[in-house]
Design a protein around this motif. Structure first.
Motif, short mmCIF file in Angstrom:
data_model
loop_
_atom_site.label_atom_id
_atom_site.label_comp_id
_atom_site.label_asym_id
_atom_site.label_seq_id
_atom_site.Cartn_x
_atom_site.Cartn_y
_atom_site.Cartn_z
N PRO A 162 -5.03 -1.51 5.86
CA PRO A 162 -6.32 -1.33 5.02
C PRO A 162 -6.26 -2.08 3.90
O PRO A 162 -7.38 -2.38 3.35
N LEU A 163 -5.15 -2.22 2.99
CA LEU A 163 -5.44 -2.92 1.81
C LEU A 163 -5.83 -4.47 2.04
O LEU A 163 -6.43 -4.78 0.97
N ALA B 254 -12.68 -7.41 1.25
CA ALA B 254 -14.04 -7.01 0.87
C ALA B 254 -14.36 -7.05 -0.30
O ALA B 254 -15.67 -7.28 -0.92
N GLU B 255 -13.42 -7.09 -1.37
CA GLU B 255 -13.79 -7.05 -2.88
C GLU B 255 -13.75 -8.51 -3.42
O GLU B 255 -13.68 -8.64 -4.64
N GLU C 72 -7.98 -5.27 4.26
CA GLU C 72 -9.38 -5.25 4.51
C GLU C 72 -10.06 -4.89 3.07
O GLU C 72 -11.28 -5.28 2.89
N LYS C 73 -9.44 -4.05 2.55
CA LYS C 73 -10.02 -3.63 1.02
C LYS C 73 -10.34 -4.77 -0.08
O LYS C 73 -11.43 -5.14 -0.27
N LEU C 74 -9.11 -5.62 -0.27
CA LEU C 74 -9.12 -6.66 -1.09
C LEU C 74 -9.95 -7.82 -0.67
O LEU C 74 -10.58 -8.47 -1.31
N SER D 249 -11.13 -10.26 -3.70
CA SER D 249 -9.63 -10.04 -4.50
C SER D 249 -8.59 -10.86 -4.04
O SER D 249 -8.71 -11.39 -2.90
N TRP E 3 -3.52 -7.17 -7.19
CA TRP E 3 -3.97 -5.91 -6.95
C TRP E 3 -2.30 -5.23 -7.66
O TRP E 3 -1.36 -5.69 -7.84
N GLU F 207 0.68 -1.16 -0.05
CA GLU F 207 0.06 -0.02 -0.06
C GLU F 207 0.80 1.22 -0.18
O GLU F 207 0.50 2.33 -0.59
#
Length: 689
Positions: free
Chosen positions: A671-672, A678-679, A674-676, A681, A686, A612
């Motif tokens: 955070p990355l 959630a997606e 959590e983001k991935l 992914s 990425w 990130e």
């Protein structure tokens, strides 16, 4: 007939030519062309299979990896070679690897250029030869030799290939002309599949298996490959081929093969930097500052690649001792047959000592490898900045320190970067290249070019404390230390991670490196902010007791004279209990699964932060660092690939579990991550925007 495969007849010999640059990979066009050529041999009495360019078939076409198979398959082409009505001679030059060697084994005879090499490297991809290699090679060279090639993965020389019966004759001179002359003497088919398998030397077989189980611990391909080769003497050929295919497919579709294919491509991608558009500077003369373990190893790495090296040390006696050690290492390699004595002395002669900084004035690249202290590094760079040519690149071998701070003290920070070698530098493949805020594209691409030329695997990192590898290592070591303080014996922590596939446990590794190194580093850090004191309080106490690890015969473990084998020490166990009581830690059973999970999650979470922040360009670069620099098992693909295999939703759930259990300080999810998650992914998919 395509442009890739052509044929012509010369007298009684049909020449089948393949021209599929750069390495004549066995793609669909090659397989189809060779199969068609074999179907129409006319009145020829023998055929020669020859490849144009620098090599015979060097293996499969990697662009077909992971795609549905196309007909004719490699097996189909090899069957066409065997079914051809006339003898077919393989004219082998360069490197005949994997499917290339399997193709040659499908021919009736094999003539090989004296400089040629052959081998089965598939084990490096978590598989084994799957087109009859495990069935045809034992019929020529016997089961132990066949299995050794299959499990070792390293190519053998032409002389060795002829000695063991894998090839028929060595060629000096023009390989095609010699193959044609050889073919003119052959009138009968000599199909390898029809030959009997020689009786097996059981002692030699056991020796081969023991070596493979040691060097490839944890790889399931070893067992499957062994079963396939042994079946050559236990089944008829067709049944053994079916068995080979079954065992091969089990591996091909498995997690280990996926991981090792990932690493294959990751190592080829790591040298590519997005947006880098520059030409490398010249690399003729290399300078090295410091003659200790790192400096000497760096000098050897360049000398081994043919470079002239100048080496300097402020301490004349240290320089003399360093050169003596380098010479001893070269002669030891010669005594083991790795290189000739003449080559050993030639390499040593490429490393020339200089007694002043002025000797670096002609160098194209100068690498500093002195003590890991900022004031010492800055003093060295001030000297180099005064004598180096304006176009010379100056690199620091620092493991942790701020490259931008070092560069700021020079007249031209654009030519400064980090080149973090791993010890021993002449052996370890990884090279972390640290790109400073002002590092020029030319400096970076020159460092990448240097890495390629000395056969290192480079990964570009941004500037932060510890860069990629050592920054992530902090969390890994923290959790190992905490698991020990919470209830796991040191040997249980190490065994859990060794069984996971690491070359040794982190606590034993600390003893090997020296506990005083971490102790000294922590003196300049803030407890509770920069590191978790509970995880290292034992190590600090041990150092203060004079127990610094293997060099003092006692650290977390004790060691007998002349032995590196760690021995659990009841005195240390008692000390752990006392410290835990002092710190208010209620000790409990800590399972091997928890030890591994916490250590891996710590690596993964920090890796996500590194991505990130842009310290690493891609997730696979982190995997390359950990596999090549820290012994992360290749068959697990590195920590970020391992996370993707687990599933990032699962990784996030378990990270939050430990956050609830131990608090947010060290367990707040990146955070990355959590983001991935959630997606739905992955780290592999990425790309930083």
């Amino acid at each position: 007939m395509s442009d890739i495969v052509t044929s012509e007849q010369r007298g009684d010999v049909l020449i089948i030519r393949v021209n599929n640059p750069p390495v004549n990979a066995l793609g669909i066009a090659v397989r189809e062309g060779v199969t068609n050529a074999l179907a129409d041999v006319g009145n020829a009495k023998a055929a020669v299979l020859h490849c144009e360019g620098r090599t015979f078939f060097a293996g499969a076409d990697i662009t077909e990896f992971g795609k549905p198979p196309q007909s004719p398959s490699l097996n189909d082409m090899i069957e066409a070679l065997e079914n051809c009505p006339i003898p077919v001679i393989a004219a082998m030059h360069g490197t005949s690897l994997g499917g290339g060697l399997e193709t040659a084994l499908g021919c009736d005879y094999r003539i090989i250029d004296r400089k040629g090499r052959v081998g089965f490297p598939e084990i490096e991809l978590g598989i084994f030869p799957g087109a009859g290699g495990t069935q045809r090679s034992p019929r020529l060279c016997g089961i132990p030799e066949s299995l050794k090639m299959t499990l070792d993965g390293k190519p053998i020389t032409a002389a060795r290939a002829v000695e063991i019966g894998l090839c028929d004759e060595i060629s000096d001179g023009d390989i095609l002309e010699n193959a044609i002359a050889f073919a003119e003497t052959k009138t009968e088919k000599h199909v390898v599949r029809d030959l009997p398998v020689p009786a097996c030397d059981q002692a030699e077989l056991e020796k081969v298996l023991a070596a493979a189980q040691k060097s490839r611990r944890g790889q399931i391909a070893v067992e499957n490959a062994t079963r396939a080769v042994l079946a050559s003497a236990e089944m008829d050929f067709d049944s053994a081929m079916e068995n080979e295919r079954k065992l091969f497919m089990e591996l091909l579709n498995g997690s280990q093969a996926r991981a090792m294919r990932h690493m294959f491509f990751a190592e080829r991608l790591s040298a590519k930097v997005d947006g880098l558009d520059a030409q490398p500077g010249s690399l003729g003369l290399i300078g090295v500052v410091g003659s200790g373990t790192m400096g000497g190893g760096i000098a050897m790495a360049f000398a081994n690649a043919g470079f002239a090296v100048r080496i300097h040390d402020a301490n004349a006696e240290a320089l003399k001792a360093g050169l003596e050690k380098i010479r001893a290492l070269y002669l030891a390699s010669a005594s083991k047959g790795r290189i000739s004595e003449a080559e050993a002395l030639d390499r040593f002669d490429r490393i020339q000592p200089i007694d002043s900084w002025d000797g670096f004035a002609a160098c194209d690249l100068i690498i500093e490898a002195v003590f890991e202290r900022m004031d010492v590094k800055k003093a060295v760079f001030a000297e180099l900045d005064a004598v180096a040519r304006p176009d010379a690149i100056i690199a620091t071998n620092t493991s942790y320190l701020d490259v931008d701070e070092i560069a700021a003290g020079t007249k031209d920070p654009a030519r400064v970067l980090g080149m973090h070698f791993f010890s021993p530098a002449n052996v370890m493949r990884l090279l972390e290249i640290v790109r400073g805020a002002k590092t020029s594209g030319k400096a970076l691409v020159t460092a990448l070019d240097a890495a390629k030329r000395i056969r290192k695997v480079p990964v570009v990192s941004g500037v932060c404390h510890g860069f990629i590898g050592n920054r992530m290592l902090k969390g890994y070591g923290r959790e190992a230390g905490l698991c020990m303080m919470e209830g796991a014996a040191p040997q249980d922590v190490d065994k859990a991670l060794y069984d996971f596939g690491m070359p040794m446990g982190p606590l034993a590794m600390g003893d090997l490196a020296g506990l005083d190194i971490g102790y000294d580093n922590r003196r300049s850090m803030v407890a509770g902010e920069d590191y978790e004191p509970l995880a290292s309080v034992l190590q600090d106490r041990l150092v203060e007791m004079g127990r610094k690890g293997q060099k003092t015969s006692a650290g977390i473990y004790k060691y007998e004279a002349s032995s590196r084998a760690p021995i659990p020490d009841p005195e240390v166990d008692a000390l752990i209990e006392n410290i835990a009581q002092e710190q208010g830690v209620a000790r409990r059973p800590v399972s091997a699964d928890e030890i591994v999970e916490r250590c891996m999650l710590a690596l993964i979470n920090e890796g996500a932060r590194i991505l990130e922040e842009g310290i690493a360009q891609r997730a696979s670069d982190i995997d390359v660092v950990y596999v090549n620099g820290y012994g992360f098992p290749r068959y697990r693909g590195g920590p970020m690939f391992y996370a993707d295999e687990l599933g990032l939703a699962h990784v996030l759930e378990r990270t939050r579990h430990y956050q609830e259990k131990f608090g947010p300080k060290w367990w707040t999810p990146a955070p990355l991550l959590e983001k991935l998650a959630a997606e739905n992914s992955s780290f592999g998919a990425w790309k930083k925007g």
